[in-house]
Write a protein that holds these residues in place. Structure first.
Motif, PDB file in Angstrom:
ATOM      1  N   UNK A 167       6.819   2.598  -2.582  1.00 63.36           N
ATOM      2  CA  UNK A 167       7.460   2.685  -4.156  1.00 63.36           C
ATOM      3  C   UNK A 167       6.308   3.519  -4.873  1.00 63.36           C
ATOM      4  N   UNK A 168       4.989   3.792  -4.466  1.00 63.91           N
ATOM      5  CA  UNK A 168       3.957   4.562  -5.246  1.00 63.91           C
ATOM      6  C   UNK A 168       2.897   4.790  -4.307  1.00 63.91           C
ATOM      7  N   UNK A 169       2.008   5.875  -4.632  1.00 61.60           N
ATOM      8  CA  UNK A 169       0.968   6.170  -3.492  1.00 61.60           C
ATOM      9  C   UNK A 169       0.079   4.887  -3.421  1.00 61.60           C
ATOM     10  N   UNK A 170      -0.316   4.823  -2.162  1.00 65.61           N
ATOM     11  CA  UNK A 170      -1.315   3.869  -1.880  1.00 65.61           C
ATOM     12  C   UNK A 170      -2.538   4.330  -2.090  1.00 65.61           C
ATOM     13  N   UNK A 171      -3.615   4.028  -2.920  1.00 63.23           N
ATOM     14  CA  UNK A 171      -4.706   4.643  -3.225  1.00 63.23           C
ATOM     15  C   UNK A 171      -5.993   4.229  -2.325  1.00 63.23           C
ATOM     16  N   UNK A 172      -6.874   5.108  -2.268  1.00 59.43           N
ATOM     17  CA  UNK A 172      -7.990   4.576  -1.308  1.00 59.43           C
ATOM     18  C   UNK A 172      -8.985   3.490  -2.042  1.00 59.43           C
ATOM     19  N   UNK A 173      -9.497   2.838  -1.088  1.00 53.26           N
ATOM     20  CA  UNK A 173     -10.294   1.801  -1.742  1.00 53.26           C
ATOM     21  C   UNK A 173      -9.844   0.422  -0.711  1.00 53.26           C
ATOM     22  N   UNK A 174     -10.180  -0.825  -1.380  1.00 55.32           N
ATOM     23  CA  UNK A 174     -10.129  -1.960  -0.821  1.00 55.32           C
ATOM     24  C   UNK A 174      -8.425  -2.293  -0.465  1.00 55.32           C
ATOM     25  N   UNK A 175      -8.284  -2.874   0.650  1.00 55.48           N
ATOM     26  CA  UNK A 175      -6.818  -3.138   1.026  1.00 55.48           C
ATOM     27  C   UNK A 175      -6.448  -4.601   0.442  1.00 55.48           C
ATOM     28  N   UNK A 176      -5.548  -4.619  -0.314  1.00 56.16           N
ATOM     29  CA  UNK A 176      -4.820  -5.852  -1.093  1.00 56.16           C
ATOM     30  C   UNK A 176      -3.501  -6.057  -0.221  1.00 56.16           C
ATOM     31  N   UNK A 177      -3.784  -6.866   0.944  1.00 52.89           N
ATOM     32  CA  UNK A 177      -2.464  -6.929   1.872  1.00 52.89           C
ATOM     33  C   UNK A 177      -2.289  -8.835   1.887  1.00 52.89           C
ATOM     34  N   UNK A 178      -1.087  -8.880   1.897  1.00 50.22           N
ATOM     35  CA  UNK A 178      -0.596 -10.224   1.940  1.00 50.22           C
ATOM     36  C   UNK A 178       0.524 -10.384   3.012  1.00 50.22           C
TER      37      UNK A 178
END
Length: 247
Positions: free
Chosen positions: A51-62
Motif C-alpha cells: 500500500x505504501x513504501x516500507x521504510x528502512x528501520x525496525x520491523x513492525x510485523x504481526x
C-alpha cells in the motif's frame, strides 16, 4: 490470535532499499519468516499487497492465524504498508512433476550486469549474469529478461525466503523496451514455491522474467525461478502501477 513477530534481523537495512522503499522481495521474505516462526510450517504460497513504501528501520510485523481448513494460512502485516496471506505446506514432499529448463550455460562464463548502487541500493546484494541480449533501458524488442542470478555470499536465508527475494530481483520487463527509467511500483505480488525452492544445491538460479500485458497505467509481470539443475523452484505474478508512460 495475533502475535508480535521478533525476527532476525530486527530491522530493514537501508542497503535493501529499492527506489523509495525497501525491496519488495525482501519485505515478502520477512513476512514469510514471520509466518514460519509463528507456525513452524513451511510457506507454500503467498499473496502480498503493498500500500505504501516500507521504510528502512525496525520491523513492525504481526501475524494472525487464519481459520482451520484444507488450506491453512496466516495473515502477516508489515506495519500499515504491506500485508500478506501466506499459505502453509502440510509437510516436505518431493515433486511428482514440475517444469524444468536447460541450464547448460555456465553462469561464471557470462559477464555481470552492473546496476548502479545509487539507483537501486539492493542490487549490491545480487550477482546477475544476463543470458539473452535484454538490458534495462536499452530499447529492445521484447519486454523480458533471462538471467542467472544469485545472492552475494554471507546472506542467510531459507530456500523459500531466498526464492522470494530473487523472484522480485529484476525490474519490470517493460524496462527492457524502454529507454529511460520510470516509477513502476509493485502493488500486488503472488508467489508459489515448489519443493525445489527448499532443496537447491547451489546459489545460482536461472530467472526468466517478462511483462505479459500492459496498459497506460498498469502492467503484469510473470517470473519463473529455476535451480542450478534446471528444476522449477518458484513462480510469481505481480501487478504494477505505471506512474510515467513516457518512453
Amino acid at each position: 490470535m495475533t502475535t508480535t513477530f521478533d525476527p532476525f534481523p530486527t530491522r530493514f537495512d537501508d542497503t535493501w532499499r529499492a527506489f523509495d522503499g525497501i525491496h519488495g522481495g525482501m519485505v515478502l521474505a520477512a513476512m514469510l519468516r514471520a509466518a514460519s516462526v509463528e507456525t513452524g510450517a513451511v510457506p507454500a504460497a503467498a499473496t502480498a499487497h503493498f500500500y505504501a513504501p516500507v521504510r528502512p528501520g525496525p520491523i513492525d510485523m504481526t501475524v494472525q492465524r487464519g481459520p482451520a481448513g484444507r488450506s491453512p494460512g496466516v495473515q502477516v502485516r508489515a506495519g500499515t504498508a504491506a500485508t500478506a496471506l501466506v499459505r502453509l505446506s502440510r509437510g516436505a514432499a518431493a515433486a511428482r512433476h514440475a517444469p524444468s529448463i536447460e541450464t547448460a550455460v555456465d553462469p561464471d562464463s557470462l559477464a555481470g550486469l552492473d546496476i548502479p548502487i545509487d539507483f537501486a541500493p539492493f542490487s549490491q546484494h545480487l550477482d546477475i549474469r544476463p543470458i539473452n541480449a535484454a538490458r534495462p533501458f536499452a530499447g529492445g524488442p521484447d519486454p523480458e529478461f533471462d538471467v542467472w542470478i544469485r545472492l552475494r555470499p554471507g546472506l542467510e536465508f531459507t530456500g523459500v525466503e531466498r526464492a522470494a527475494i530473487l523472484l522480485d530481483a529484476l525490474p519490470p520487463g517493460l524496462f527492457a523496451i524502454r529507454t529511460a527509467p520510470a516509477p513502476i511500483p509493485t502493488v500486488e505480488l503472488t508467489a508459489h514455491f515448489a519443493p525445489a525452492a527448499g532443496s537447491a544445491t547451489g546459489p545460482w538460479h536461472r530467472l526468466r522474467h517478462r511483462t505479459v500485458w500492459w496498459t497506460s497505467d498498469e502492467c503484469v509481470d510473470e517470473t519463473e525461478l529455476f535451480t542450478t539443475d534446471g528444476e522449477l523452484a518458484a513462480q510469481a505474478r505481480q501487478l504494477r502501477r505505471i506512474l510515467d508512460t513516457s518512453r
